[in-house]
Scaffold this active site. Structure first.
Site, mmCIF file in Angstrom:
data_model
loop_
_atom_site.group_PDB
_atom_site.id
_atom_site.type_symbol
_atom_site.label_atom_id
_atom_site.label_comp_id
_atom_site.label_asym_id
_atom_site.label_seq_id
_atom_site.Cartn_x
_atom_site.Cartn_y
_atom_site.Cartn_z
ATOM 1 N N ARG A 34 -9.283 -4.169 11.963
ATOM 2 C CA ARG A 34 -9.954 -2.782 12.807
ATOM 3 C C ARG A 34 -11.581 -3.262 12.962
ATOM 4 O O ARG A 34 -12.099 -2.764 13.770
ATOM 5 C CB ARG A 34 -9.769 -1.530 11.799
ATOM 6 C CG ARG A 34 -8.299 -1.215 12.074
ATOM 7 C CD ARG A 34 -7.776 -0.041 11.412
ATOM 8 N NE ARG A 34 -6.469 0.473 11.938
ATOM 9 C CZ ARG A 34 -5.530 1.043 11.099
ATOM 10 N NH1 ARG A 34 -6.244 1.506 9.702
ATOM 11 N NH2 ARG A 34 -4.657 1.683 11.418
ATOM 12 N N LYS A 217 14.116 5.728 11.636
ATOM 13 C CA LYS A 217 14.882 6.988 11.940
ATOM 14 C C LYS A 217 14.933 7.388 13.612
ATOM 15 O O LYS A 217 13.824 6.898 14.302
ATOM 16 C CB LYS A 217 14.369 8.117 11.461
ATOM 17 C CG LYS A 217 14.517 8.479 9.757
ATOM 18 C CD LYS A 217 13.465 9.403 9.118
ATOM 19 C CE LYS A 217 13.627 9.516 7.511
ATOM 20 N NZ LYS A 217 12.739 10.157 7.062
ATOM 21 N N GLY A 373 2.228 0.639 13.835
ATOM 22 C CA GLY A 373 2.362 0.250 12.811
ATOM 23 C C GLY A 373 3.366 -1.162 12.123
ATOM 24 O O GLY A 373 2.598 -2.074 12.297
ATOM 25 N N GLY A 396 0.389 6.170 15.649
ATOM 26 C CA GLY A 396 0.584 7.636 16.534
ATOM 27 C C GLY A 396 0.190 7.691 17.937
ATOM 28 O O GLY A 396 0.678 8.231 18.639
HETATM 29 P P1 AMP Z 1 9.536 3.347 11.295
HETATM 30 O O1 AMP Z 1 8.141 3.794 10.206
HETATM 31 O O2 AMP Z 1 10.242 4.341 11.648
HETATM 32 O O3 AMP Z 1 8.716 2.623 12.260
HETATM 33 O O4 AMP Z 1 9.992 2.630 10.359
HETATM 34 C C1 AMP Z 1 9.720 1.122 9.690
HETATM 35 C C2 AMP Z 1 10.653 0.855 8.482
HETATM 36 O O5 AMP Z 1 12.086 1.043 8.914
HETATM 37 C C3 AMP Z 1 10.534 -0.501 7.928
HETATM 38 O O6 AMP Z 1 9.845 -0.188 6.721
HETATM 39 C C4 AMP Z 1 11.786 -1.021 7.822
HETATM 40 O O7 AMP Z 1 11.815 -1.542 6.518
HETATM 41 C C5 AMP Z 1 12.640 0.139 7.720
HETATM 42 N N1 AMP Z 1 14.017 -0.275 8.296
HETATM 43 C C6 AMP Z 1 14.386 -0.857 9.459
HETATM 44 N N2 AMP Z 1 15.674 -0.996 9.406
HETATM 45 C C7 AMP Z 1 16.189 -0.687 8.516
HETATM 46 C C8 AMP Z 1 17.516 -0.592 7.935
HETATM 47 N N3 AMP Z 1 18.669 -1.069 8.525
HETATM 48 N N4 AMP Z 1 17.744 0.407 6.551
HETATM 49 C C9 AMP Z 1 16.573 0.752 6.183
HETATM 50 N N5 AMP Z 1 15.466 0.663 6.704
HETATM 51 C C10 AMP Z 1 15.078 -0.003 7.845
#
Ligand code: AMP
Length: 415
Positions: A34, A217, A373, A396
């Site tokens: 950054r 999610k 991220g 974000g």
């Molecule tokens: P996000 O912050 O929603 O972009 O999610 C990122 C996170 O999703 C990372 O830390 C990954 O480890 C997690 N992730 C990706 N695939 C899976 C999975 N199959 N099961 C659990 N966590 C996951």
């Protein structure tokens, strides 16, 4: 106004940057991306004979002074990066004298803006349900304006180069701009680059356009998924989301991550994709683990039939190929969110396959934007950051921009 047209000579510029860098337990910077990101803007102003007042937040001190989040810790690193001395103002709201004394070419770094609750402008110590909340909020908005005015009084012009906080209407990111007329406020180079990259994804689309949405999610990505549905040719949904889709279609997903209240939403996304003629690419097989750990035992399973006690943690080989096929032919690519638990090397193979396919498409002329991220951490982990077209500094902010929302930090300058 643009940074290239403004005459900085003899002027003081107050520049909002994102120096929210990660520190280790000794206060040492562990990743200076950054700081490096803001250098072109800062150096340009100094080279033109301007004086710099640099302001930023760090961490979440929640409106209170907290040495753990003091920008004094990064003063020397900023000085080294700029190649010049940096003075430090230990109270960002009481820096008028230090700012007034600045000579052309000199630099003043203000202490963490978020030591003042006025920066974020949210009332502190009062619950949203409290009947007095609305009055407190109004009062805080007034103090926020006053705080922004104080910051503005230090300088002749305002530059916003903090894309990471552009989706926030904070004192230093948006409210301050009201104190400068259009000729004396502008976006910095980093902001301009980010805005252009988003523009390439939203308006200057070369087809086919493939978006890869991953992460844990569906719920946190639904806004962007819906917005993209009207724009993309191929939509890859991967990572933890896979299992919500599999369960929604009657699959047995073992211990895999799943949002049980989003099963209908998943089916709805599938229906919409079909209606709009979007090629929705979902995982068909996965690498399942018997525990959430790098040294889990693994097996390849159908996402519709994961054994009891096992969880899907990465895209399987068949899925990796399907993803790569949808990526390699693309001319515009957006990637947000890993295809598996990439933090564990054992389960990083699917995300690496996605990254490799993006790199190959980019080498063949595609425009690829990676942001938000974890996908940035992913391309950095694989050492591929300089082989994609653009890596966004915004999490974000990037997602909101791609959702089509107006970012307050940009609107405050561009109107
Ligand atoms: P996000 O912050 O929603 O972009 O999610 C990122 C996170 O999703 C990372 O830390 C990954 O480890 C997690 N992730 C990706 N695939 C899976 C999975 N199959 N099961 C659990 N966590 C996951």
């Amino acid at each position: 106004m643009t940074i290239d047209n403004y005459k900085f000579a003899g002027k003081k510029a107050i520049v909002r940057v994102d120096f929210n860098v990660p520190l280790d337990e000794n206060g040492k910077i562990t990743d200076d991306t950054r700081i490096r990101g803001a250098l072109p803007t800062l150096k340009k102003i100094l080279a033109d004979g301007g004086a710099l007042i640099i302001m930023s937040h760090m961490g979440k001190p929640k409106g209170k002074v907290n040495p753990k989040f003091s920008l004094a810790q990064i003063k020397d690193a900023v000085a080294a990066a700029l190649g010049t001395d940096v003075q430090f103002a230990p109270d960002c709201a009481k820096a008028a004298d230090a700012a007034a004394a600045l000579k052309p070419g000199e630099v003043l770094l203000l202490e963490n803006l978020r030591f003042y609750p006025e920066e974020e402008g949210k009332p502190v110590g009062i619950d949203k349900e409290d009947p007095a909340y609305e009055a407190a909020k109004k009062e805080m908005k007034e103090s926020q304006k006053a705080f922004a005015k104080t910051l503005a009084s230090y300088a002749d012009c305002y530059v916003n180069d903090a894309f990471g906080t552009a989706h926030r209407k904070h004192a230093s990111t948006a409210v301050i701009a009201d104190n400068f007329d259009a000729d004396n406020k502008m976006l910095g180079y980093l902001m301009e680059k980010e805005v252009n990259a988003v523009d390439a994804i939203l308006s200057d689309i070369k087809r086919p356009f493939t978006a890869i949405m991953g992460g844990s999610k569906v719920s946190t990505k639904i806004g962007i998924i819906e917005n993209l549905m009207d724009k993309v040719d191929n939509l890859i949904l991967c990572g933890g989301m896979t299992y919500t889709f599999a369960k929604a279609q009657g699959g047995k997903i073992g211990l895999s991550i799943c949002e049980d209240d989003k099963l209908d939403l998943a089916l709805d996304i599938m229906k919409k994709a079909a209606e709009k003629g979007v090629n929705l690419v979902l995982g068909t097989d996965c690498v399942a683990g018997d525990k959430f750990s790098n040294d889990a035992n693994t097996q390849i399973a159908s996402v519709m039939d994961i054994p009891e006690g096992w969880e899907g943690m990465d895209a399987g080989p068949e899925t990796q190929k399907a993803f790569a096929d949808a990526i390699k032919g693309a001319k515009t690519i957006l990637w947000n969110g890993p295809a598996g638990v990439f933090e564990f090397d054992t389960f990083a193979v699917g995300s690496k396959a996605v990254a490799d396919a993006i790199v190959e498409a980019t080498a063949n002329g595609a425009f690829s934007l990676v942001g938000g991220g974890d996908s940035v951490a992913c391309v950095n982990k694989f050492g591929l950051a300089d082989k994609v077209s653009y890596v966004s500094t915004g999490g974000g902010a990037l997602l909101e921009a791609i959702e089509g929302k107006v970012l307050p930090g940009i609107a405050a300058i561009k109107g």
